[in-house]
Design a protein around this motif. Structure first.
Motif, short mmCIF file in Angstrom:
data_model
loop_
_atom_site.label_atom_id
_atom_site.label_comp_id
_atom_site.label_asym_id
_atom_site.label_seq_id
_atom_site.Cartn_x
_atom_site.Cartn_y
_atom_site.Cartn_z
N ALA A 167 0.82 -1.20 0.00
CA ALA A 167 0.00 0.00 0.00
C ALA A 167 0.85 1.25 0.00
CB ALA A 167 -0.90 0.01 1.23
N ILE A 168 0.31 2.28 -0.58
CA ILE A 168 0.96 3.58 -0.51
C ILE A 168 0.17 4.41 0.51
CG2 ILE A 168 1.58 5.67 -1.79
CD1 ILE A 168 1.50 3.96 -4.34
N LEU A 169 0.90 4.95 1.50
CA LEU A 169 0.24 5.81 2.48
C LEU A 169 0.77 7.22 2.34
CD1 LEU A 169 0.59 2.82 4.08
CD2 LEU A 169 -0.69 4.15 5.77
N LEU A 170 -0.18 8.14 2.19
CA LEU A 170 0.21 9.54 2.10
C LEU A 170 -0.19 10.23 3.39
CD1 LEU A 170 -1.08 10.56 -1.44
CD2 LEU A 170 1.24 9.96 -0.82
N ARG A 171 0.80 10.88 4.03
CA ARG A 171 0.43 11.64 5.23
C ARG A 171 0.67 13.11 4.98
NH1 ARG A 171 2.31 9.50 10.92
NH2 ARG A 171 4.35 10.26 10.32
N LYS A 172 -0.37 13.83 5.23
CA LYS A 172 -0.33 15.23 4.85
C LYS A 172 -0.70 16.05 6.10
CE LYS A 172 -2.56 17.79 1.12
NZ LYS A 172 -3.74 17.71 0.23
N SER A 173 0.06 17.10 6.38
CA SER A 173 -0.29 17.94 7.54
C SER A 173 -1.64 18.61 7.30
CB SER A 173 0.78 19.01 7.75
OG SER A 173 0.29 19.96 8.67
N ALA A 174 -2.53 18.48 8.31
CA ALA A 174 -3.88 19.04 8.12
C ALA A 174 -4.13 20.27 8.97
CB ALA A 174 -4.92 17.97 8.44
#
Lengths: 501, 146
Positions: A167-174
């Motif tokens: 899987a590709i996990l994208l973590r983005k500051s929210a």
């Protein structure tokens, strides 16, 4: 605690408007948050697809260096995005954080829910497009999961069995997004509160004008009404042009007030009449006492002078008639006295004090002591109670009853009079063994001028027992008699007994 | 002029009452001269030397027998005038009336009446009462010289 109508209106308004506004804010904010999440999800999906497209080829040929390069490029380009690529065991294969490679994903993704969901997707091979929230310290993130499907070009290395390869996990500051939501929330709140106050102010002013003020004025009118009626300044309220309930209320009030006004006036008129009638009655009593008595005295006086000084010139019959004239005047004088006494008991005020009935009875017996001695009457007086009563009236009551008992035992051998208190029926009794009467006439004997005997048998005016009854009634008590012809009579008097303390 | 010596002033409007009272006084052996006035105004004129008594030489009475119900000026008013006069208030006043109204008794005593007697209807009792009044006020009682 007294809470005015205006305050109550304010509270009701405040509560209802606040509830509605809060609901509106909540719904708006929730909706906007959802919208934002959707947008972020779409963006992330796009980014993930782009990344996947970029690393697909290097991965299919096993060029891990190219994959790393690609990721570093993404890191440079999109500064706030972290990318983790993991295998089906959640071991990081590639990452924008070089130090995380070959380590477990759970060291970097701290939200357990995300990891659990990820495990599920990896096993089931489903294709989710899902975004999660994650908080690390004070910072908030959005994590997007994108599973990597096993495709033909992958079979060379991975074989065809597996459905999902990782899987590709994208973590983005929210933080920025949430800050935007917070600002939105605050703005909404601010506007709403302003709105709430504006709405409350306007509706409160209106409602106070429409309801509270007329009600208040009505209340003041009602309060002042008796005063205004009594000093004659009463007039109907003029501005009754309202047709609603408050108008009805004012109408009813006006109706009531004018009726009250009329009733009061009628009452005043009849009161004046009563006072006048009472004065006339008193004047009448005075007149009876004075004017009727004077000629009577003259009749008696001149008859007496005739008898005394002209007896030689009168024959026996004339003397006899003159004596009859004098008897008549004596009887009429008694009648006038008794009538006055009777009317006096009806109109004088009661002065209530604790009175020992024993003392009164003893003094009356003392008054008649000569007759009692001469006639050898046996008198027995028991313990009598203390009664809250008017002393003078009570003396009149007992003196009439004792005189009665003495009178009607006149023809009895061994006359006996017993006075006492019967605890069982709580009544004072006066018992004699005199002539008695037929119980058929029980109620008659207490009426004015009612007599059961001829004047030559027993003298009297027929007022004594009426006086007794009136005294008892004025004390809110009761009187009755038990009698048998030739055996005697017992009178019972029940009065509110005074108890010490 | 003849200086009339009066012991009793009887204020009474009813001629029968006057006659019976005089008779009772006579029967009681009260020989003192008695002057009778028939209404309230006459009583005041007599006591204050006014009206038809302006130049009268009579002396003031030693006892006043006063009825309350009188024409023109009632007994209470006369009593009020007597008891407010420095000289007249020294004369004993006996109210002799038919009324036994609390109000009259109260008012009379309030004004300083010396005695209040209700005339009995029975003539024997009346004679006895008049006798006692005369006996007490004219013989037993000591009074200041007016």
């Amino acid at each position: 605690m007294r809470v005015s109508l205006s305050v109550k209106i304010l509270v009701v308004l405040f509560v209802s408007v606040a509830i509605v506004m809060t609901a509106v804010i909540y719904l708006t904010v929730t909706h906007q948050t959802e919208e934002m999440l959707k947008e972020v999800t779409a963006n992330s999906e796009e980014t993930a697809s782009t990344i996947y497209a970029g690393i697909k080829y290097p991965m299919s040929v096993g060029d891990s260096g190219a994959v790393e390069k690609q990721l570093l490029e993404i890191k440079d380009r999109l500064k706030n995005i972290e990318v983790f690529i993991c295998d089906t065991n959640k071991k990081i294969v590639f990452s924008t954080h070089l130090e995380s490679i070959k380590k477990d994903l759970d060291n970097f993704i701290l939200n357990k829910n995300i990891l659990d969901e990820l495990s599920y997707y990896l096993k089931s091979g489903e294709l989710p497009e899902k975004t999660f929230e994650e908080q690390i310290g004070q910072k908030k993130y959005l994590v997007h999961i994108h599973t990597v499907q096993n495709q033909e070009e992958c079979f060379r290395c991975h074989g065809p069995q597996k459905k999902v390869l990782g899987a590709i996990l994208l973590r983005k500051s929210a933080d920025k997004n949430y800050a935007a939501i917070a600002t939105l929330k605050n703005n909404n709140m601010f506007v709403s509160i302003l709105g709430i106050f504006a709405v409350i102010l306007i509706s409160h002013t209106l409602m106070v004008r429409v309801i509270s003020r007329p009600v208040k004025r009505l209340a003041a009118d009602i309060r002042e009404l008796p005063m205004r009626i009594s000093d004659g300044s009463y007039s109907v309220m003029t501005d009754v042009d309202r047709t609603d309930e408050v108008g009805d209320m004012q109408n009813s009030f006006n109706h009531m007030a004018s009726e009250l006004n009329e009733k009061t006036k009628a009452l005043e008129r009849s009161n004046i009449k009563i006072v006048k009638a009472n004065k006339e009655l008193e004047a009448f009593a005075y007149s009876v006492s004075h004017d009727l008595r004077a000629p009577l005295r003259n009749i008696d006086g001149f008859s007496k002078i005739l008898l005394d000084e002209f007896s030689q010139q009168l024959d026996e019959k004339a003397v006899h008639y003159l004596r009859r004239v004098r008897n008549g005047t004596a009887q009429m004088s008694l009648l006038i006295d008794d009538m006055l006494a009777f009317s006096k008991i009806g109109r004088t005020e009661l002065h209530l004090t604790p009175v020992n009935c024993g003392n009164i009875v003893n003094s009356i017996i003392e008054y008649y002591s000569k007759e009692i001695e001469d006639r050898n009457i046996s008198i027995e007086i028991g313990e009598l109670p203390v009664v809250r009563c008017d002393t003078i009236m009570m003396q009149s009551l007992f003196s009439n009853l004792v005189a009665n008992a003495l009178k009607f035992t006149r023809n009895t051998d061994n006359p006996r009079i017993t006075i006492g208190y019967d605890e069982n029926i709580e009544a004072i009794y006066i018992k004699d063994n005199g002539v008695g009467f037929d119980m058929e006439y029980h109620d008659k004997i207490f009426q004015v001028f009612q007599r059961l005997h001829l004047p030559e048998e027993y003298d009297g005016t027929g007022i004594g027992l009426a006086i007794v009854k009136r005294v008892v009634e004025r004390h809110k008590g009761s009187v009755w008699a038990e009698s048998e012809l030739k055996k005697g009579t017992t009178f019972f008097i029940k009065l509110p007994v005074y108890k010490e303390g | 002029m003849f200086n009339k010596f009066i012991n009793i002033l009887l204020v009474e409007d009813n001629p029968d009452d006057v006659e019976l009272t005089m008779h009772a006084l006579k029967k009681s052996n009260i020989a003192n001269p008695i002057e009778v006035v028939r209404d309230g105004q006459e009583a005041i004129d007599y006591l204050f030397y006014k009206g038809k008594y302006l130049n009268s030489k009579h002396s003031l009475p030693n006892l006043i027998l006063l009825d309350l119900k009188l024409p023109k000026v009632n007994g209470i008013e006369i009593l009020h005038k007597i008891k407010n006069d420095r000289k007249l208030k020294l004369i004993p006043v006996v109210v002799l009336t038919s009324s036994k109204e609390e109000n009259d008794i109260m008012k009379s005593y309030d004004l300083g009446v010396n005695s209040y007697i209700r005339k009995p209807v029975d003539f024997d009792q009346f004679v006895e009462t008049v006798k006692q009044i005369g006996f007490y006020w004219l013989l037993i009682n000591e009074r200041p010289q007016v």
